[in-house]
Design an enzyme around this catalytic site. Structure first.
Site, short mmCIF file in Angstrom:
data_model
loop_
_atom_site.label_atom_id
_atom_site.label_comp_id
_atom_site.label_asym_id
_atom_site.label_seq_id
_atom_site.Cartn_x
_atom_site.Cartn_y
_atom_site.Cartn_z
N GLN A 111 0.85 -1.22 0.00
CA GLN A 111 0.00 0.00 0.00
C GLN A 111 0.87 1.25 0.00
O GLN A 111 0.55 2.26 0.64
CB GLN A 111 -0.93 0.00 1.21
CG GLN A 111 -2.15 -0.88 1.05
CD GLN A 111 -3.10 -0.39 -0.03
OE1 GLN A 111 -3.20 0.79 -0.32
NE2 GLN A 111 -3.79 -1.32 -0.66
N SER A 112 1.99 1.22 -0.71
CA SER A 112 2.95 2.32 -0.65
C SER A 112 2.43 3.63 -1.25
O SER A 112 2.12 3.71 -2.44
CB SER A 112 4.22 1.90 -1.40
OG SER A 112 5.09 3.00 -1.54
N ASN A 113 2.36 4.67 -0.40
CA ASN A 113 2.06 6.01 -0.91
C ASN A 113 3.21 6.50 -1.77
O ASN A 113 3.00 7.22 -2.75
CB ASN A 113 1.89 6.99 0.26
CG ASN A 113 0.74 6.62 1.16
OD1 ASN A 113 -0.38 6.48 0.70
ND2 ASN A 113 1.03 6.43 2.44
N CYS A 115 5.23 4.78 -3.71
CA CYS A 115 5.16 4.23 -5.08
C CYS A 115 4.07 4.95 -5.87
O CYS A 115 4.29 5.33 -7.03
CB CYS A 115 4.88 2.72 -5.04
SG CYS A 115 6.32 1.73 -4.56
#
Ligand code: PLP
Length: 339
Positions: free
Chosen positions: A82-84, A86
């Protein structure tokens, strides 16, 4: 400190708002010891550009400028499912007309799902070129290098951005934030008794430490850990702040006393919900219509709430919360947040 010699792209118009949170402060006061209720303010870095923006937007202004200067056509970066970081790197790449690939570390086994909502949904909507999923503990630098080699073999020009955009160059984004805050404090006539920030891959906390030291901003800075307790987190922040000052050519040494980390709010594990996070997310939504996120800012605000309830600040002392974004991840945790 002069940032102007570093090439920079701009993804946000003007400064992010610096505003008080009166309804939240009143709600918090009800659970603070007598005489120990701070006035909480917020700096809305969740309103940065590359919508919905967040702290990675500031780092990317410098990182993307370097990528462009080097003639890159493909950006490679890494993060959690759930990387912001990325998602915002992908948004910046699209804005610049570049392609983008991720290496996703499944830090919690089984947590990567092709059909997940939140940031993962946005990866797909934005049309990420490729995702490589690797298990927890993988050497991410090596994994990204392998993807870069593939891009080069296919005739492309890759540019690799480390996790969280947290190298010295990315950290300049939070030196810029410290400078922006200093101007706002002067213009608005507002002083703070503490600034609370998140501390993860450490570019934000480290950049603020470097910016506060270099600009002689004498306000205590507290970094609430989202994945490590102070014994492990503080050395990372100290190293990041030093690397930033060195890059800027500022002749200052970052000492241990310059870095304050707060632990105890991220457990049981990075990205796994806890009760303090749920309370903080609900409280901000219901008192101020400000959306925090489950992985970062919910736990960081839980740290501020916990410190206030422990009597850390006196009545009327002003505490600034730096909202670093992350809103899309809410949609990957709807059950936990309303349960
Ligand atoms: C990445 C992130 C953080 C942590 O910032 P670092 O610079 O990695 O320490 C905090 N909040 C949000 C919403 C983030 O995405």
């Amino acid at each position: 400190m002069d940032l102007s010699r570093f090439p920079r792209r701009r993804y946000t118009e003007g400064a992010t708002p610096l505003v008080p949170l009166p309804r939240f402060s009143a709600a918090l006061a009800a659970s603070c010891p007598a005489g120990r209720a701070p006035e909480v303010w917020i700096k809305r870095d969740d309103l940065l550009g590359l919508s919905p923006g967040g702290n990675k937007t500031r780092k990317l202004e410098f990182l993307m400028a370097e990528a462009l200067a080097r003639g890159a056509d493909t950006i490679i970066t890494c993060g959690a499912p759930q990387s912001n970081h990325c998602r915002l790197t992908l948004a910046a790449a699209i804005t610049e007309g570049l392609k983008c690939r991720f290496v996703i570390e499944e830090r919690v086994p089984g947590s990567f799902s092709e059909t997940a909502s939140g940031n993962h949904f946005l990866f797909r909507l934005y049309g990420v070129e490729d995702i490589t999923v690797v298990p927890a503990g993988t050497d991410m630098a090596a994994a990204m290098q392998a993807v870069a080699d593939q891009v080069r073999a296919a005739g492309g020009t890759p540019y690799v951005i480390p996790g969280g955009g947290s190298n010295a160059l990315g950290g300049l984004g939070y030196v810029a934030c410290a400078q922006e805050l200093q101007v706002q404090m002067t213009d608005q006539g507002t002083r703070f008794d503490a600034v609370v920030v998140g501390s993860g891959s450490s570019g934000t906390h480290g950049g603020m430490v470097a910016g506060f030291l270099g600009n002689r901003i004498q306000v205590p800075l507290l970094g609430v850990g989202v994945s490590r307790d102070p014994v492990d987190q503080a050395p990372l922040v100290q190293r990041e702040a030093q690397a930033i000052l060195d890059l800027l050519g500022v002749d200052l040494q970052v000492g241990e006393a310059d870095v304050s980390c707060v632990g105890g709010y991220w457990q049981p594990k990075y990205s796994i919900p806890n009760a303090g996070m749920v309370e903080a997310v609900q409280m901000l939504a219901r008192t101020e219509a400000v959306l925090l996120d489950p992985v970062y800012t919910g736990k960081i605000m839980a740290g501020l709430i916990g410190l206030a309830r422990a009597g850390h600040w006196a009545d009327g002392e002003r505490v600034l919360f730096l909202h670093t974004g992350g809103m899309p991840a809410l949609f990957a945790y709807t059950g936990e947040l309303l349960g």
